[in-house]
Write a protein that holds these residues in place. Structure first.
Motif, PDB file in Angstrom:
ATOM      1  N   VAL A 109       0.850  -0.967  -0.249  1.00 38.87           N
ATOM      2  CA  VAL A 109      -0.013  -0.032   0.186  1.00 38.87           C
ATOM      3  C   VAL A 109       0.960   1.273   0.210  1.00 38.87           C
ATOM      4  O   VAL A 109       0.575   1.985  -0.808  1.00 38.87           O
ATOM      5  CB  VAL A 109      -1.114   0.066   1.062  1.00 38.87           C
ATOM      6  N   ARG A 110       1.791   0.831   0.803  1.00 41.74           N
ATOM      7  CA  ARG A 110       2.988   2.335   0.829  1.00 41.74           C
ATOM      8  C   ARG A 110       3.765   1.890  -0.538  1.00 41.74           C
ATOM      9  O   ARG A 110       3.763   3.903  -1.318  1.00 41.74           O
ATOM     10  CB  ARG A 110       3.342   2.063   1.704  1.00 41.74           C
ATOM     11  N   LEU A 111       4.057   1.601  -1.132  1.00 46.26           N
ATOM     12  CA  LEU A 111       4.347   1.920  -2.224  1.00 46.26           C
ATOM     13  C   LEU A 111       3.613   1.847  -3.228  1.00 46.26           C
ATOM     14  O   LEU A 111       4.059   2.846  -4.482  1.00 46.26           O
ATOM     15  CB  LEU A 111       4.676   0.369  -3.049  1.00 46.26           C
ATOM     16  N   ALA A 112       1.939   1.759  -3.378  1.00 42.75           N
ATOM     17  CA  ALA A 112       1.415   2.446  -4.426  1.00 42.75           C
ATOM     18  C   ALA A 112       1.278   3.631  -4.074  1.00 42.75           C
ATOM     19  O   ALA A 112       0.890   4.085  -4.912  1.00 42.75           O
ATOM     20  CB  ALA A 112       0.152   1.680  -3.859  1.00 42.75           C
ATOM     21  N   GLY A 113       0.970   3.873  -3.151  1.00 41.87           N
ATOM     22  CA  GLY A 113       0.814   5.765  -2.970  1.00 41.87           C
ATOM     23  C   GLY A 113      -0.075   6.025  -2.518  1.00 41.87           C
ATOM     24  O   GLY A 113      -1.170   5.198  -2.032  1.00 41.87           O
ATOM     25  N   ASP A 114       0.077   7.631  -2.405  1.00 45.60           N
ATOM     26  CA  ASP A 114      -0.892   7.540  -1.223  1.00 45.60           C
ATOM     27  C   ASP A 114      -2.808   8.003  -1.927  1.00 45.60           C
ATOM     28  O   ASP A 114      -3.790   8.081  -1.547  1.00 45.60           O
ATOM     29  CB  ASP A 114      -1.003   9.550  -0.858  1.00 45.60           C
ATOM     30  N   ASP A 115      -3.031   8.658  -3.527  1.00 47.46           N
ATOM     31  CA  ASP A 115      -3.629   8.181  -4.078  1.00 47.46           C
ATOM     32  C   ASP A 115      -4.553   6.564  -4.762  1.00 47.46           C
ATOM     33  O   ASP A 115      -5.686   7.014  -5.186  1.00 47.46           O
ATOM     34  CB  ASP A 115      -3.608   8.903  -5.562  1.00 47.46           C
ATOM     35  N   ARG A 116      -3.652   6.210  -4.281  1.00 48.61           N
ATOM     36  CA  ARG A 116      -4.269   4.701  -4.208  1.00 48.61           C
ATOM     37  C   ARG A 116      -5.185   4.101  -3.277  1.00 48.61           C
ATOM     38  O   ARG A 116      -4.813   3.440  -1.942  1.00 48.61           O
ATOM     39  CB  ARG A 116      -3.439   3.746  -5.213  1.00 48.61           C
ATOM     40  N   THR A 117      -6.508   4.231  -2.906  1.00 52.33           N
ATOM     41  CA  THR A 117      -7.437   3.782  -1.542  1.00 52.33           C
ATOM     42  C   THR A 117      -7.601   2.699  -1.273  1.00 52.33           C
ATOM     43  O   THR A 117      -8.618   2.829  -0.087  1.00 52.33           O
ATOM     44  CB  THR A 117      -8.549   5.158  -1.923  1.00 52.33           C
ATOM     45  N   GLU A 118      -7.628   1.624  -2.676  1.00 48.97           N
ATOM     46  CA  GLU A 118      -8.409   0.438  -1.682  1.00 48.97           C
ATOM     47  C   GLU A 118      -7.621  -1.347  -2.210  1.00 48.97           C
ATOM     48  O   GLU A 118      -6.637  -1.066  -2.484  1.00 48.97           O
ATOM     49  CB  GLU A 118      -9.070   0.031  -3.124  1.00 48.97           C
ATOM     50  N   ILE A 119      -8.094  -0.968  -1.219  1.00 51.81           N
ATOM     51  CA  ILE A 119      -6.934  -3.025  -1.311  1.00 51.81           C
ATOM     52  C   ILE A 119      -7.928  -3.945  -1.770  1.00 51.81           C
ATOM     53  O   ILE A 119      -9.489  -3.709  -1.112  1.00 51.81           O
ATOM     54  CB  ILE A 119      -6.783  -3.244   0.028  1.00 51.81           C
ATOM     55  N   LEU A 120      -7.333  -4.946  -2.492  1.00 49.04           N
ATOM     56  CA  LEU A 120      -8.667  -5.776  -2.750  1.00 49.04           C
ATOM     57  C   LEU A 120      -8.021  -6.654  -2.449  1.00 49.04           C
ATOM     58  O   LEU A 120      -6.542  -8.105  -1.847  1.00 49.04           O
ATOM     59  CB  LEU A 120      -8.216  -6.000  -4.804  1.00 49.04           C
ATOM     60  N   VAL A 121      -8.453  -8.478  -1.830  1.00 47.41           N
ATOM     61  CA  VAL A 121      -8.499  -9.168  -1.127  1.00 47.41           C
ATOM     62  C   VAL A 121      -9.470 -10.533  -1.495  1.00 47.41           C
ATOM     63  O   VAL A 121     -10.288 -10.854  -1.822  1.00 47.41           O
ATOM     64  CB  VAL A 121      -8.156  -9.156   0.285  1.00 47.41           C
ATOM     65  N   ASP A 122      -8.924 -11.813  -1.601  1.00 42.25           N
ATOM     66  CA  ASP A 122      -8.921 -12.388  -2.003  1.00 42.25           C
ATOM     67  C   ASP A 122     -10.255 -13.542  -0.762  1.00 42.25           C
ATOM     68  O   ASP A 122      -9.894 -13.642  -0.367  1.00 42.25           O
ATOM     69  CB  ASP A 122      -8.336 -14.035  -2.129  1.00 42.25           C
ATOM     70  N   GLY A 141      -5.238   3.120   6.668  1.00 42.21           N
ATOM     71  CA  GLY A 141      -6.975   4.148   6.042  1.00 42.21           C
ATOM     72  C   GLY A 141      -7.311   3.695   4.577  1.00 42.21           C
ATOM     73  O   GLY A 141      -7.940   4.731   3.866  1.00 42.21           O
ATOM     74  N   ARG A 142      -6.465   2.604   4.351  1.00 35.56           N
ATOM     75  CA  ARG A 142      -7.575   2.129   2.390  1.00 35.56           C
ATOM     76  C   ARG A 142      -9.221   1.710   2.985  1.00 35.56           C
ATOM     77  O   ARG A 142      -9.200   0.873   3.986  1.00 35.56           O
ATOM     78  CB  ARG A 142      -6.513   1.450   2.078  1.00 35.56           C
ATOM     79  N   THR A 143      -9.273   1.656   2.330  1.00 39.65           N
ATOM     80  CA  THR A 143     -10.696   0.866   2.288  1.00 39.65           C
ATOM     81  C   THR A 143     -10.513  -0.913   1.980  1.00 39.65           C
ATOM     82  O   THR A 143      -9.592  -0.969   0.951  1.00 39.65           O
ATOM     83  CB  THR A 143     -12.183   0.789   1.005  1.00 39.65           C
ATOM     84  N   LEU A 144     -11.127  -1.842   2.446  1.00 43.71           N
ATOM     85  CA  LEU A 144     -10.941  -3.313   1.655  1.00 43.71           C
ATOM     86  C   LEU A 144     -12.344  -3.660   1.112  1.00 43.71           C
ATOM     87  O   LEU A 144     -13.071  -4.039   1.480  1.00 43.71           O
ATOM     88  CB  LEU A 144     -10.310  -4.091   2.480  1.00 43.71           C
TER      89      LEU A 144
END
Lengths: 394, 394
Positions: A109-122, A141-144
């Protein structure tokens, strides 16, 4: 002798990996639970006794340098690396899988940067990955969003930070398409984090080849490292300088014995370390990896598919139609190294199977799991397991 | 025989704990580094061999239930509990100290509530605690302030969420006043998190008695659990229902084998677990705790103070004035179970001491550390160490 027992005999006789079985401490039990806890490599007890009696008991503190304890996490990581298709310097061993999922996902998430706000999970993942992903999302502070691996390509977008996927589903034994899913994730500018618990040591992974960003895996299944042996973390070389661990323990410091109050991360895979490594478990794992001497992962994969094909054939031949239903895909490209069968009363059936000397395991609500470890499982094991199961089902 | 060697003989003869030394595998070396890696308890190799050969090698997967592997973290936690003054059900073993500091500190911040925005951390702490505190602050959106333990009471206020302190300073051996600092922290409405790495097994801690909120500690120093043996986490019983772990792995789930995609935390100390425990290291630790059979921590403390007093006396008697300067407080109430001496060329001096069979360690920039483990250190060891040091210093 039935046609299938004869076939098993012939297949075992022709199996080039067959001699490897003698590298393990095995008995008459048909052990098909190596996808949960790998069998004991025969030479591990003597090696561990030496670690305990001489390295700890006699050399004591000196072993941190003289017995190579301090560098064990990255040294053992480099032993695992070729099995998952990674060049040296990218894999480090330590902590549990859950803790490594946390490092990998927060790092991604940190590598992706602040403007990327969503994590996808299996959504079909082994539960711990989902729980940890939820914690990582909350703390960063991301959505999942949980979804099936099939749904991932359609869900990717400019807000996607990272995607956490399983290479092989723990319950169904289904193998997901790592190359194409990774490519889709990259096309969206997101990071791909793979959980290799059920593929490391069972089939080729190709981490470097497919450009996987981060990966974690377990060492006590197909790598036979012992109960709860430490997990591993892969961070792709190009990402390492920017990998920003949420668990920056002193072992990941550039100068750990400088005892500086200011944190400065070490270069390379060492950056994924945290605290003092658990040496006894770690060196048992290191010794366990000796069984891979001279063994290629492609040969392992070929035998794994042959074993699971043969087991499915035996089940089909021996069992009344409709009594069990394979959950694991028939297609080779979608199959890991286990066979899961849906079965009424699966819990009770597995209990009786174990009493009859065939050890698999049961997963809620109705799944019988049989893991095939090509290093020590024989075709005769597969045939006997199917025959015993059929006899139990009546 | 000099007066001090005679005194050492008399003190050893009168020492009620002296017979405990035979419970360890020791030789002629004067081992004063048990504050870094405790010596090997003599019965551990046989117990671990049984774990490896029989529990893993023969029972394999069945050992998770039949050999009690699954419940080891909380069972071993309850073995450590009386040594740190905790009633059962509040201590769990697993992961490294660094990982446990993370759980404890994030957990404490969450317990403190959103209007408390600052974390205080011991600036003289072992570095990993500071690094992890920085990460915990960053991930929870708190600020972090580093200060000396003396400065803590004056820095507390309505915005203080939690304070992370060391019970004994790893470098100087100074013991901090846990009861009064905890009381001051509580008076400000904040939570007290103590790092017991250098006090667990060395002196009475009184976690319950003094109302400590959360604590972590290491098991490979005075608890002799083996290199990198798993650390422990204490969460005070009243706080457990609200303890919200940042590492909610499947082992902390209320129904771990239900494999639910939804997280529901287990009650009690189990909530502090994360992933699959490293059984080999953990069961070596469990066996190591047998050496405490019949031993009270008050007697250990009394001998520790007598040993360090006697060592300081010998150093003073044998060494030219000004060659070394004790850093560890002379006052009993402020002394842990080690003696640190400031010394020119400390790195070189320690190297030569080790060659002469006296093992302590060196901490940057100029500190010689000598740890005293009352279970196996003799007064003769203390006298010989001081005499050897003085001879080296000329």
């Amino acid at each position: 002798m039935s046609e299938l027992t004869l076939r098993a005999k012939q297949l075992d006789a022709a199996d080039e990996l067959a001699p490897l079985r003698s590298r393990f401490a095995l008995d008459d039990v048909v052990y098909l639970d190596g996808n949960s806890l790998g069998a004991l490599p025969a030479h591990v007890p003597d090696r561990l006794a030496d670690v305990v009696r001489r390295e700890w008991g006699e050399l004591r503190i000196r072993s941190w340098t003289e017995s190579g304890w301090w560098t064990a996490p990255e040294r053992i990581g480099d032993r695992i690396a070729p099995l998952v298709g990674a060049a040296p310097g990218q894999v480090v061993v330590g902590d549990s899988t859950s803790v490594n999922v946390f490092k990998a996902l927060v790092g991604a998430v940190r590598l992706a940067g602040d403007d990327r706000t969503e994590i996808l999970v299996d959504a079909t993942t082994f539960p711990t990955d989902g729980y940890i992903a939820e914690s990582a999302a909350r703390l960063t502070g991301r959505t999942l969003r949980a979804l099936t691996p099939e749904e991932v390509p359609g869900a990717l977008g400019p807000r996607t930070a990272a995607v956490l996927l399983n290479h092989v589903d723990y319950r169904t034994g289904r193998l997901h398409d790592l190359p194409s899913l990774t490519a889709a994730i990259h096309a969206a500018g997101a990071l791909a984090v793979w959980d290799l618990c059920h593929s490391a040591g069972a089939l080729p992974v190709g981490l470097d080849e497919h450009g996987v960003d981060l990966a974690v895996g377990c060492t006590y299944k197909y790598l036979n490292g012992g109960p709860g042996s430490p997990a591993f973390l892969y961070v792709r070389r190009e990402l390492q300088p920017r990998f920003d661990s949420p668990l920056p323990g002193w072992n990941s410091h550039a100068d750990p014995f400088g005892m500086s109050p200011d944190y400065a991360p070490a270069p390379g895979a060492v950056r994924g370390r945290v605290g003092t490594p658990d040496i006894l478990s770690m060196l048992a794992l290191e010794a366990a990896l000796d069984v891979w001497e001279g063994v290629g992962i492609d040969a392992v994969r070929a035998k794994s598919l042959a074993l699971t094909d043969f087991f499915l054939e035996c089940v089909s031949a021996y069992t009344e139609p409709g009594r069990v239903e394979p959950v694991t895909p028939a297609e080779h490209g979608r199959r890991g190294s286990q066979v899961s069968l849906r079965c009424a009363d699966a819990g009770e059936v597995m209990k009786r199977l174990i009493e009859e000397g065939v050890v698999g395991d049961f997963r809620q609500p109705d799944v019988l799991r049989f893991g095939f470890t090509p290093l020590y499982t024989t075709f005769a094991d597969a045939e006997r397991a199917a025959r015993t199961l059929a006899a139990l089902l009546g």
